[in-house]
Design an enzyme around this catalytic site. Structure first.
Site, short mmCIF file in Angstrom:
data_model
loop_
_atom_site.label_atom_id
_atom_site.label_comp_id
_atom_site.label_asym_id
_atom_site.label_seq_id
_atom_site.Cartn_x
_atom_site.Cartn_y
_atom_site.Cartn_z
N ARG A 68 0.82 -1.23 0.00
CA ARG A 68 0.00 0.00 0.00
C ARG A 68 0.86 1.28 0.00
NH1 ARG A 68 -3.01 -3.55 -0.84
NH2 ARG A 68 -5.15 -3.82 -0.08
N SER A 113 -10.74 -0.18 2.73
CA SER A 113 -10.06 -0.27 4.03
C SER A 113 -9.62 1.12 4.46
CB SER A 113 -8.82 -1.14 3.94
OG SER A 113 -9.15 -2.44 3.52
N GLU A 127 -4.91 4.25 5.57
CA GLU A 127 -4.57 3.99 4.17
C GLU A 127 -5.16 5.12 3.31
OE1 GLU A 127 -5.63 0.10 2.18
OE2 GLU A 127 -6.61 1.46 0.76
#
Ligand code: FAD
Ligand code: EPU
Length: 340
Positions: free
Chosen positions: A162, A239, A336
Site C-alpha cells: 500500500r 479499508s 490507508e
C-alpha cells in the site's frame, strides 16, 4: 481551458461527504493537463481520479484537477508478453475486464477495485495475493513544477505494501498520465493461494487448479461483493487503515494473549503483519455508529458514511478507532485513505 467555480464534489468521491471545489478543471489529454499545471504552478491543488481513496476533512477545497485522460494502446509484443499503455482516467475495473477479454493476463485478482488506472501505482493497489507492481512496467508522468514529461521505471517507484514513492518521497511531485502494463499472453500462472479464492471457485464448480484467469476474476468479484459495501449504496473508501506490522517478539506475545489473532508474514524482515479488521472487531467497534459515521457491520476495516456524515465526523471516528485499538492491543493503526 474551462475553469469551473463552486463545483459540488459529493458525487465525485466515494465517501460522498459534502464538499465543494472553489475552482475545478477537468483535463482530457496531456496538453490540457500541461496547461492546467502551468496555470496552477505556484498554488496547491488536488489531483482527483475516481475519488475512491480520499477523505475530505474540510468541505471547502480550493482547487481540484480532475484527470479524465482516456484510451489504451499496445506498444510492444513478444510471443509471451504484451506491453500496453493505459491512460490515467480509464476506470480500473473496465481495464481489468478488457485485458482479460483480450487474453492478456495478470490483473485478474485485482478485479472490482474502484478508482482509475492513474491512481493504481500511488498505493500499489493490491488484493487477494497480488499487487499492481507485479504487472507494471513503468509510469508516464508530468513533473508538476517543470512541466516535463518523464517515464519512471518500476524499479524506481519504491513499491511496497500500500505504498510507493508517489505516496511518500514524491508526494505531490508528479501527475500520472498513463501506466504501462506488462501482461502475459502465454504460460500464465493463476494465483489462488488466497484461501477464499479456492473456496469460491469450488463453490462455482470450478477446480481451482484448472481455473481460467476470467474465472479467478469472477471468484474475486463474488467475494468482494459479499464483503465490501458498494459505495453507490453506502459511502466508503475501502479499508480505512493499513494492516499493521509489528516485530516478531511483539507478535508472539500478542498471540499468547489472543490465540485466535490472525498473523501473516510481512514483506519486512523480522516483522509480522496483523489484520486491522480483526483488531477493530475485537476492540468491540464493529458496527458502531456515531451519527452518520460508522464502522461497517460486515467488515470492521471499512468506515462508512450512512448519508450525512461530514469528513470531519468520519475522521473523528477514525481517531476513536485508532485510540481504542492502541489501548487494547498496543498497536497503532495507520490510515490507508488519503485525508485531504
Ligand atoms: P483517488 O481517490 O482519486 O486518489 C487517490 C490518491 O491518488 C490521491 O492522493 C490523488 O491525489 C492521487 N491521484 C489520483 N490520480 C492521480 C494521477 N493521475 N496523478 C497523480 N496523482 C493521482 N485499494 C486497494 O489497494 N485494494 C483494494 O482491494 C481496494 N478495495 C477498495 C474497495 C472499495 C469499496 C473502495 C471504495 C476502495 C478500495 N480501494 C482498494 C481503494 C481505492 O480503490 C484505490 O486506492 C484506487 O486506486 C484509488 O483510485 P482513484 O482513482 O479513486 O484515486
Ligand atoms: N477480520 C475480522 N473482522 C472484520 C474484518 C476482518 O476478524 O471485521 C479478519 C478476517 O476474518 C481475516 C482477516 O481479518 O482473518 C483479514 O480480513 P480480509 O481477508 O477480509 O482482508 P483485510 O485485511 O480486511 C485486505 C485489504 C483489502 C483487500 C483484501 C483482500 C488492506 C488494508 N486491506 O483486507 O484492500 O481487498 O485484503 O486481499 O490491506 C483496500 O485496500 O481498500 C482494501 C479493501
Amino acid at each position: 481551458m474551462l475553469i469551473q467555480n463552486q463545483v459540488d464534489l459529493k458525487n465525485k468521491h466515494t465517501f460522498s461527504t459534502a464538499a465543494t471545489a472553489k475552482e475545478f478543471i477537468e483535463v482530457e489529454n496531456l496538453h490540457q493537463a500541461e496547461e492546467a499545471l502551468r496555470y496552477w504552478k505556484e498554488k496547491p491543488y488536488l489531483i482527483l481520479g475516481g475519488g475512491s481513496n480520499l477523505l475530505f476533512l474540510n468541505s471547502r477545497i480550493d482547487r481540484v484537477l480532475k484527470i479524465d485522460l482516456q484510451g489504451w494502446e499496445p506498444v510492444a509484443e513478444t510471443a509471451e508478453h504484451i506491453w500496453v499503455d493505459v491512460a490515467a482516467g480509464v476506470p480500473w475495473h473496465d481495464w481489468v475486464l478488457q485485458s482479460l477479454d483480450l487474453g492478456w493476463y495478470g490483473l485478474e485478482n485485482l478485479a472490482l477495485i474502484p478508482g482509475n488506472v492513474g491512481a493504481s501505482p500511488m498505493q500499489n493497489i493490491g488484493a487477494y495475493g497480488v499487487e499492481v507492481q507485479e504487472c507494471l512496467d513503468s509510469v508516464h508522468v508530468i513533473d508538476r513544477q517543470t512541466i516535463q514529461r518523464l517515464k519512471i521505471e518500476n524499479k524506481d517507484c519504491a513499491f511496497a505494501y500500500r505504498s510507493s514513492a508517489f505516496k511518500t518521497q514524491w508526494k505531490d511531485k508528479y501527475l500520472i498520465g498513463s501506466v504501462r502494463f506488462k501482461l502475459e499472453k502465454k504460460n500464465h500462472r493463476i494465483r489462488t493461494e488466497y484461501g477464499a479464492i479456492s473456496e469460491e471457485l469450488l463453490r462455482m464448480g470450478v477446480p481451482p487448479k484448472s481455473a481460467t484467469p476470467k474465472e479467478v476474476a469472477e471468484a474475486v468479484m463474488s467475494i468482494r461483493r459479499s464483503k465490501l459495501p458498494d459505495p453507490k449504496q453506502i459511502g466508503n473508501a475501502g479499508s480505512f487503515f493499513k494492516n499493521p506490522s509489528v516485530p516478531e517478539q511483539v507478535a508472539k506475545e500478542l498471540l499468547k494473549e489472543h490465540p485466535q489473532m490472525p498473523q501473516y508474514p510481512s514483506e519486512n524482515q523480522g516483522m509480522v503483519k496483523l489484520a486491522a479488521g480483526w483488531l477493530i472487531e475485537q476492540a468491540g467497534l464493529k458496527g458502531i455508529r456515531e451519527g452518520d459515521a460508522g464502522v461497517h457491520s460486515k467488515q470492521a476495516l471499512v468506515l462508512v458514511n450512512y448519508g450525512k456524515a461530514s469528513g470531519e465526523e468520519i475522521w473523528n471516528l477514525a481517531l476513536h478507532v485508532q485510540a481504542e485499538v492502541q489501548n487494547r492491543f498496543g498497536v497503532v493503526l495507520e490510515p490507508e485513505v488519503n485525508a485531504i
